[in-house]
Motif scaffolding. Sequence first.
Motif, PDB file in Angstrom:
ATOM      1  N   GLU A 141       0.852  -1.181   0.000  1.00 12.99           N
ATOM      2  CA  GLU A 141       0.000   0.000   0.000  1.00 12.99           C
ATOM      3  C   GLU A 141       0.894   1.238   0.000  1.00 12.99           C
ATOM      4  OE1 GLU A 141      -3.890  -0.450   2.141  1.00 12.99           O
ATOM      5  OE2 GLU A 141      -3.022   1.234   3.255  1.00 12.99           O
ATOM      6  N   TYR A 142       0.663   2.109  -0.966  1.00 11.34           N
ATOM      7  CA  TYR A 142       1.455   3.330  -1.112  1.00 11.34           C
ATOM      8  C   TYR A 142       0.524   4.531  -1.099  1.00 11.34           C
ATOM      9  CZ  TYR A 142       4.524  -0.206  -3.184  1.00 11.34           C
ATOM     10  OH  TYR A 142       5.251  -1.337  -3.429  1.00 11.34           O
ATOM     11  N   ARG A 143       0.755   5.460  -0.201  1.00  7.11           N
ATOM     12  CA  ARG A 143       0.006   6.718  -0.190  1.00  7.11           C
ATOM     13  C   ARG A 143       0.890   7.755  -0.869  1.00  7.11           C
ATOM     14  NH1 ARG A 143      -4.943   8.469  -0.109  1.00  7.11           N
ATOM     15  NH2 ARG A 143      -5.433   7.119   1.648  1.00  7.11           N
ATOM     16  N   ILE A 144       0.427   8.252  -2.015  1.00  9.51           N
ATOM     17  CA  ILE A 144       1.179   9.264  -2.746  1.00  9.51           C
ATOM     18  C   ILE A 144       0.911  10.613  -2.075  1.00  9.51           C
ATOM     19  CG2 ILE A 144       1.657  10.277  -5.002  1.00  9.51           C
ATOM     20  CD1 ILE A 144       2.089   7.207  -4.854  1.00  9.51           C
ATOM     21  N   PRO A 145       1.960  11.310  -1.609  1.00 13.19           N
ATOM     22  CA  PRO A 145       1.736  12.585  -0.920  1.00 13.19           C
ATOM     23  C   PRO A 145       1.017  13.600  -1.807  1.00 13.19           C
ATOM     24  CG  PRO A 145       4.002  11.846  -0.624  1.00 13.19           C
ATOM     25  CD  PRO A 145       3.372  10.941  -1.643  1.00 13.19           C
ATOM     26  N   ASP A 146       0.228  14.467  -1.178  1.00 17.28           N
ATOM     27  CA  ASP A 146      -0.522  15.500  -1.899  1.00 17.28           C
ATOM     28  C   ASP A 146       0.398  16.443  -2.681  1.00 17.28           C
ATOM     29  OD1 ASP A 146      -3.034  14.611  -1.093  1.00 17.28           O
ATOM     30  OD2 ASP A 146      -2.955  15.785   0.762  1.00 17.28           O
ATOM     31  N   ASP A 147       1.623  16.623  -2.192  1.00 19.65           N
ATOM     32  CA  ASP A 147       2.559  17.557  -2.847  1.00 19.65           C
ATOM     33  C   ASP A 147       3.611  16.832  -3.697  1.00 19.65           C
ATOM     34  OD1 ASP A 147       3.959  16.392  -0.779  1.00 19.65           O
ATOM     35  OD2 ASP A 147       4.833  18.266  -0.040  1.00 19.65           O
ATOM     36  N   HIS A 148       3.315  15.592  -4.087  1.00 16.55           N
ATOM     37  CA  HIS A 148       4.291  14.812  -4.868  1.00 16.55           C
ATOM     38  C   HIS A 148       4.503  15.444  -6.235  1.00 16.55           C
ATOM     39  CE1 HIS A 148       6.463  11.490  -6.592  1.00 16.55           C
ATOM     40  NE2 HIS A 148       6.486  10.919  -5.397  1.00 16.55           N
ATOM     41  N   PRO A 149       5.771  15.593  -6.662  1.00 19.04           N
ATOM     42  CA  PRO A 149       6.014  16.157  -7.997  1.00 19.04           C
ATOM     43  C   PRO A 149       5.618  15.158  -9.083  1.00 19.04           C
ATOM     44  CG  PRO A 149       8.083  15.421  -7.004  1.00 19.04           C
ATOM     45  CD  PRO A 149       7.007  15.265  -5.947  1.00 19.04           C
TER      46      PRO A 149
END
Length: 153
Positions: A141-149
């Motif tokens: 399970e990977y949560r992609i950060p809201d500020d990911h480029p």
Amino acid sequence: MTPDPQPLVSRRAVVAAGGLGAAALAVGAWGTWQAVGRSSTGGASFAEPPVRRSADGLLDVVLEAAPGVTLAGRSTHALGYNGHSPGPTLVVRPGDLVRVTLRNRLDQATNLRTHGLHVSPTGKSDNVFRVVVPGTDTDYEYRIPDDHPTGTF
């Protein structure tokens, strides 16, 4: 005074050999290019891998690691995901949750790694110490950060 020793190879011979080497390289490259153009697939282009896109903030995908992928229309013993190499292209957005079930159908242990994603290295995420033994399924399970480029990872 003693005269300078004669060189083992003349400068002219070195230049000639270099020219012959460059010509041989060009002929070899041309032959390879021609052979690829007349591949066993009848000149068909290589297929793009399947694309899996997130929807409503979630991408849920199964990846089966196994030998026996099809490459250029031919069955092989190569390793891949879901019968292909490379495996599917996963398209996600910042803030998405990515759930992956890895089915290990290899005869050795494996794991999944993300390269370049800014995700947690602990637990069920990008943990290099997780081991998926042959014949088992493991959830990631990977949560992609809201500020990911944006980028290709």
